[in-house]
Enzyme design. Structure first.
Site, mmCIF file in Angstrom:
data_model
loop_
_atom_site.group_PDB
_atom_site.id
_atom_site.type_symbol
_atom_site.label_atom_id
_atom_site.label_comp_id
_atom_site.label_asym_id
_atom_site.label_seq_id
_atom_site.Cartn_x
_atom_site.Cartn_y
_atom_site.Cartn_z
ATOM 1 C CB SER A 197 3.228 2.291 5.938
ATOM 2 O OG SER A 197 1.711 2.596 6.813
ATOM 3 C CG ASP A 227 -0.031 -4.081 3.142
ATOM 4 O OD1 ASP A 227 0.802 -3.161 1.736
ATOM 5 O OD2 ASP A 227 0.136 -3.235 4.335
ATOM 6 C CG HIS A 248 -0.734 0.603 2.712
ATOM 7 N ND1 HIS A 248 0.090 -0.683 4.006
ATOM 8 C CD2 HIS A 248 0.048 1.349 3.353
ATOM 9 C CE1 HIS A 248 0.106 0.025 4.733
ATOM 10 N NE2 HIS A 248 0.184 1.403 4.428
#
Length: 273
Positions: A223, A127, A82
Protein backbone atom coordinates in the site's frame (compact mmCIF):
# COMPACT_ATOMS: atom_id res chain seq x y z
CA UNK A 1 -7.27 3.17 12.41
CA UNK A 2 -5.86 0.16 10.56
CA UNK A 3 -7.27 -1.26 7.37
CA UNK A 4 -6.74 -4.63 5.77
CA UNK A 5 -6.79 -4.56 1.98
CA UNK A 6 -6.11 -7.51 -0.25
CA UNK A 7 -6.40 -7.72 -4.03
CA UNK A 8 -9.11 -10.27 -4.66
CA UNK A 9 -11.95 -10.49 -7.09
CA UNK A 10 -14.85 -12.88 -6.63
CA UNK A 11 -17.28 -13.71 -9.38
CA UNK A 12 -20.62 -12.56 -8.00
CA UNK A 13 -23.78 -10.96 -9.13
CA UNK A 14 -23.68 -7.85 -6.95
CA UNK A 15 -20.96 -5.35 -6.14
CA UNK A 16 -18.94 -6.12 -3.06
CA UNK A 17 -18.05 -3.51 -0.50
CA UNK A 18 -14.37 -2.44 -0.71
CA UNK A 19 -11.96 -2.78 2.16
CA UNK A 20 -8.42 -1.44 2.59
CA UNK A 21 -5.31 -3.62 2.38
CA UNK A 22 -3.38 -4.26 5.55
CA UNK A 23 -2.09 -0.81 5.18
CA UNK A 24 -3.75 -1.52 1.88
CA UNK A 25 -7.40 -1.32 0.98
CA UNK A 26 -9.52 -4.38 0.47
CA UNK A 27 -12.63 -4.07 -1.64
CA UNK A 28 -15.00 -6.94 -2.10
CA UNK A 29 -15.22 -8.20 -5.61
CA UNK A 30 -18.88 -7.87 -6.19
CA UNK A 31 -18.87 -9.37 -2.74
CA UNK A 32 -15.31 -9.46 -1.36
CA UNK A 33 -12.48 -7.36 -0.01
CA UNK A 34 -9.16 -5.96 -1.36
CA UNK A 35 -5.50 -5.83 -0.46
CA UNK A 36 -2.01 -4.97 -1.78
CA UNK A 37 1.39 -6.58 -2.23
CA UNK A 38 3.69 -7.71 -5.04
CA UNK A 39 2.88 -11.31 -5.94
CA UNK A 40 4.66 -13.38 -8.58
CA UNK A 41 7.12 -10.56 -9.12
CA UNK A 42 10.90 -10.32 -9.35
CA UNK A 43 13.59 -9.37 -6.84
CA UNK A 44 15.00 -5.87 -7.35
CA UNK A 45 18.70 -5.18 -7.62
CA UNK A 46 20.42 -2.54 -5.49
CA UNK A 47 19.57 0.95 -6.69
CA UNK A 48 17.04 -0.26 -9.28
CA UNK A 49 14.24 1.74 -7.63
CA UNK A 50 15.98 4.64 -5.86
CA UNK A 51 12.66 6.39 -5.30
CA UNK A 52 11.16 3.47 -3.37
CA UNK A 53 10.49 4.21 0.28
CA UNK A 54 9.55 1.85 3.11
CA UNK A 55 7.32 3.06 5.93
CA UNK A 56 7.15 1.55 9.40
CA UNK A 57 4.04 3.09 10.97
CA UNK A 58 3.38 3.16 14.71
CA UNK A 59 -0.24 3.40 15.87
CA UNK A 60 0.21 2.58 19.57
CA UNK A 61 2.69 0.89 21.86
CA UNK A 62 1.42 -2.48 20.64
CA UNK A 63 0.33 -1.68 17.10
CA UNK A 64 2.45 -1.05 14.02
CA UNK A 65 2.27 -1.71 10.31
CA UNK A 66 4.25 -1.49 7.06
CA UNK A 67 3.56 0.43 3.84
CA UNK A 68 5.37 1.67 0.78
CA UNK A 69 5.84 5.15 -0.59
CA UNK A 70 7.88 7.17 -3.05
CA UNK A 71 10.38 9.97 -2.62
CA UNK A 72 9.15 12.96 -4.66
CA UNK A 73 11.57 15.59 -3.30
CA UNK A 74 14.41 15.88 -0.79
CA UNK A 75 11.89 16.43 2.04
CA UNK A 76 8.73 14.74 0.80
CA UNK A 77 7.34 11.21 0.57
CA UNK A 78 4.10 10.35 -1.24
CA UNK A 79 1.96 7.48 0.06
CA UNK A 80 -1.64 6.40 0.68
CA UNK A 81 -3.99 8.00 3.20
CA UNK A 82 -5.11 4.61 4.46
CA UNK A 83 -1.50 3.92 5.44
CA UNK A 84 -0.99 7.02 7.56
CA UNK A 85 -4.52 7.45 8.95
CA UNK A 86 -4.21 7.21 12.74
CA UNK A 87 -0.41 6.86 12.81
CA UNK A 88 1.38 8.38 15.81
CA UNK A 89 4.74 8.30 14.06
CA UNK A 90 6.42 6.86 10.99
CA UNK A 91 9.95 5.67 10.32
CA UNK A 92 10.95 6.27 6.72
CA UNK A 93 13.43 3.86 5.10
CA UNK A 94 15.32 5.28 2.12
CA UNK A 95 17.82 3.63 -0.20
CA UNK A 96 16.91 0.10 0.85
CA UNK A 97 16.72 -3.04 -1.24
CA UNK A 98 16.92 -5.35 1.75
CA UNK A 99 14.06 -3.92 3.80
CA UNK A 100 15.93 -3.70 7.09
CA UNK A 101 19.12 -2.21 5.60
CA UNK A 102 18.30 1.34 4.46
CA UNK A 103 20.93 3.89 3.53
CA UNK A 104 18.99 6.49 5.53
CA UNK A 105 16.37 6.05 8.25
CA UNK A 106 14.27 8.98 9.49
CA UNK A 107 11.50 8.99 12.12
CA UNK A 108 8.89 11.75 12.19
CA UNK A 109 5.77 12.37 14.27
CA UNK A 110 2.18 12.62 13.08
CA UNK A 111 2.54 16.41 12.80
CA UNK A 112 4.63 15.76 9.66
CA UNK A 113 1.86 13.77 7.96
CA UNK A 114 -0.57 15.52 5.61
CA UNK A 115 -3.65 13.44 4.75
CA UNK A 116 -5.90 14.67 1.96
CA UNK A 117 -8.83 16.51 3.56
CA UNK A 118 -11.22 14.59 1.34
CA UNK A 119 -9.98 11.15 2.40
CA UNK A 120 -12.96 8.89 3.06
CA UNK A 121 -12.24 5.38 4.40
CA UNK A 122 -15.80 4.30 3.58
CA UNK A 123 -15.66 5.14 -0.13
CA UNK A 124 -11.85 4.96 -0.47
CA UNK A 125 -11.89 8.40 -2.12
CA UNK A 126 -8.77 10.60 -2.09
CA UNK A 127 -6.48 7.85 -0.80
CA UNK A 128 -3.33 9.96 -0.76
CA UNK A 129 -1.06 11.55 1.82
CA UNK A 130 2.32 13.23 2.21
CA UNK A 131 5.08 12.86 4.79
CA UNK A 132 7.58 15.65 5.43
CA UNK A 133 11.06 14.44 6.39
CA UNK A 134 14.35 16.15 7.11
CA UNK A 135 16.21 16.92 3.89
CA UNK A 136 17.92 13.85 2.51
CA UNK A 137 21.05 13.84 0.35
CA UNK A 138 20.59 12.11 -2.98
CA UNK A 139 22.83 9.19 -3.93
CA UNK A 140 22.83 6.29 -6.38
CA UNK A 141 20.33 4.54 -4.09
CA UNK A 142 18.22 7.59 -3.16
CA UNK A 143 16.61 9.65 -5.93
CA UNK A 144 13.18 11.24 -6.35
CA UNK A 145 10.70 9.90 -8.85
CA UNK A 146 9.35 12.22 -11.53
CA UNK A 147 5.71 13.31 -11.34
CA UNK A 148 3.55 14.15 -14.34
CA UNK A 149 3.66 17.75 -15.52
CA UNK A 150 0.76 19.95 -14.48
CA UNK A 151 -1.22 20.55 -17.66
CA UNK A 152 -4.77 20.88 -18.89
CA UNK A 153 -5.00 17.30 -20.12
CA UNK A 154 -3.35 13.97 -19.43
CA UNK A 155 -2.97 10.57 -20.94
CA UNK A 156 -5.18 7.98 -19.24
CA UNK A 157 -2.23 5.58 -19.68
CA UNK A 158 -4.52 2.77 -20.89
CA UNK A 159 -2.35 0.25 -22.74
CA UNK A 160 0.83 1.44 -21.05
CA UNK A 161 3.13 -0.90 -19.16
CA UNK A 162 3.90 0.18 -15.62
CA UNK A 163 6.09 -1.16 -12.83
CA UNK A 164 4.91 -1.60 -9.25
CA UNK A 165 7.32 -2.23 -6.39
CA UNK A 166 7.27 -2.97 -2.68
CA UNK A 167 8.06 -5.26 0.23
CA UNK A 168 4.52 -6.53 0.65
CA UNK A 169 3.34 -10.13 0.85
CA UNK A 170 4.59 -12.23 -2.04
CA UNK A 171 1.77 -14.79 -1.94
CA UNK A 172 -1.69 -15.20 -0.46
CA UNK A 173 -0.26 -17.73 2.00
CA UNK A 174 2.53 -15.41 3.22
CA UNK A 175 2.14 -14.11 6.77
CA UNK A 176 4.70 -11.29 6.78
CA UNK A 177 6.33 -8.75 4.51
CA UNK A 178 9.28 -9.86 2.42
CA UNK A 179 12.90 -8.95 3.14
CA UNK A 180 13.90 -8.17 -0.44
CA UNK A 181 12.27 -5.47 -2.57
CA UNK A 182 10.01 -6.97 -5.24
CA UNK A 183 8.71 -5.52 -8.49
CA UNK A 184 6.37 -6.47 -11.30
CA UNK A 185 5.48 -5.14 -14.74
CA UNK A 186 1.74 -4.70 -15.12
CA UNK A 187 -0.57 -3.43 -17.88
CA UNK A 188 -2.79 -0.39 -17.34
CA UNK A 189 -6.38 -1.12 -18.33
CA UNK A 190 -9.55 0.99 -18.55
CA UNK A 191 -11.15 1.90 -15.22
CA UNK A 192 -14.24 0.02 -16.35
CA UNK A 193 -12.32 -3.22 -15.74
CA UNK A 194 -12.08 -2.32 -12.04
CA UNK A 195 -15.54 -0.78 -11.74
CA UNK A 196 -17.10 -3.91 -13.22
CA UNK A 197 -15.59 -5.80 -10.30
CA UNK A 198 -15.73 -3.34 -7.40
CA UNK A 199 -18.50 -1.00 -8.47
CA UNK A 200 -18.50 2.57 -9.74
CA UNK A 201 -19.03 3.95 -6.23
CA UNK A 202 -15.48 2.88 -5.38
CA UNK A 203 -13.74 3.22 -8.74
CA UNK A 204 -13.79 6.78 -10.10
CA UNK A 205 -11.77 8.97 -12.44
CA UNK A 206 -9.24 9.59 -9.64
CA UNK A 207 -8.23 5.90 -9.77
CA UNK A 208 -6.05 4.07 -12.27
CA UNK A 209 -6.49 0.35 -12.88
CA UNK A 210 -4.21 -2.57 -13.75
CA UNK A 211 -4.94 -6.16 -14.74
CA UNK A 212 -3.25 -8.92 -12.75
CA UNK A 213 -2.99 -11.70 -15.32
CA UNK A 214 -1.12 -14.68 -13.97
CA UNK A 215 -1.54 -13.46 -10.39
CA UNK A 216 1.08 -10.73 -10.91
CA UNK A 217 -0.15 -7.98 -8.64
CA UNK A 218 0.41 -5.74 -5.65
CA UNK A 219 -0.69 -7.04 -2.27
CA UNK A 220 -0.90 -6.33 1.46
CA UNK A 221 1.78 -3.97 2.76
CA UNK A 222 2.55 -2.71 -0.76
CA UNK A 223 0.00 0.00 0.00
CA UNK A 224 1.09 3.53 -0.87
CA UNK A 225 3.89 2.27 -3.07
CA UNK A 226 4.57 3.66 -6.55
CA UNK A 227 3.19 2.67 -9.94
CA UNK A 228 5.57 4.08 -12.57
CA UNK A 229 5.11 4.29 -16.33
CA UNK A 230 8.04 2.37 -17.80
CA UNK A 231 8.22 4.47 -20.98
CA UNK A 232 8.61 7.83 -19.23
CA UNK A 233 9.76 6.95 -15.71
CA UNK A 234 6.88 9.05 -14.34
CA UNK A 235 4.85 7.96 -11.33
CA UNK A 236 1.24 7.57 -12.43
CA UNK A 237 -0.30 5.82 -9.42
CA UNK A 238 0.11 4.68 -5.84
CA UNK A 239 -1.18 1.38 -4.49
CA UNK A 240 -4.66 1.75 -3.02
CA UNK A 241 -6.97 -1.26 -3.09
CA UNK A 242 -7.61 -4.67 -4.52
CA UNK A 243 -9.72 -7.75 -3.89
CA UNK A 244 -10.04 -9.21 -0.41
CA UNK A 245 -10.32 -12.72 -1.77
CA UNK A 246 -6.61 -12.72 -2.54
CA UNK A 247 -3.87 -11.05 -4.51
CA UNK A 248 -3.22 -13.90 -6.91
CA UNK A 249 -6.80 -14.56 -8.04
CA UNK A 250 -6.53 -12.45 -11.18
CA UNK A 251 -8.82 -9.63 -10.11
CA UNK A 252 -7.79 -6.11 -11.21
CA UNK A 253 -6.16 -3.73 -8.75
CA UNK A 254 -6.86 -0.03 -8.22
CA UNK A 255 -4.38 2.76 -7.58
CA UNK A 256 -4.76 6.43 -6.72
CA UNK A 257 -4.26 8.35 -9.99
CA UNK A 258 -1.43 10.85 -9.45
CA UNK A 259 -2.55 13.26 -12.19
CA UNK A 260 -5.74 13.89 -10.19
CA UNK A 261 -3.73 15.32 -7.29
CA UNK A 262 -0.91 17.36 -8.83
CA UNK A 263 -2.36 20.68 -7.67
CA UNK A 264 -2.82 19.29 -4.16
CA UNK A 265 0.77 18.03 -4.11
CA UNK A 266 2.06 21.39 -5.35
CA UNK A 267 0.05 23.39 -2.82
CA UNK A 268 1.45 21.35 0.07
CA UNK A 269 5.03 20.81 -1.09
CA UNK A 270 5.77 23.36 -3.80
CA UNK A 271 6.75 20.46 -6.06
CA UNK A 272 5.57 20.59 -9.67
CA UNK A 273 6.89 19.48 -13.04
Amino acid sequence: MKFLVVFTLLFATAYASPVLFQRQLEVPVLADELGGRITNGQTASEGQFPYQVGLSLKFSALSSDWCGGSLIGSQWVLTAAHCTDGAQSVTVYLGATVRTSPEVQITVSSSNIIIHSGWNPNTLKNDISLIRISAVTYSSRIQPVSLPAISSSYSNYVGATAVASGWGLISDSATSVTSNLQYAYVPVVPNSVCSNVYGSSFVTSSNICISTTGGISTCSSDSGGPLVDTASGIQIGLTSFGAADGCTKGYPAAFTRVTSYLDWIKSNTGISH
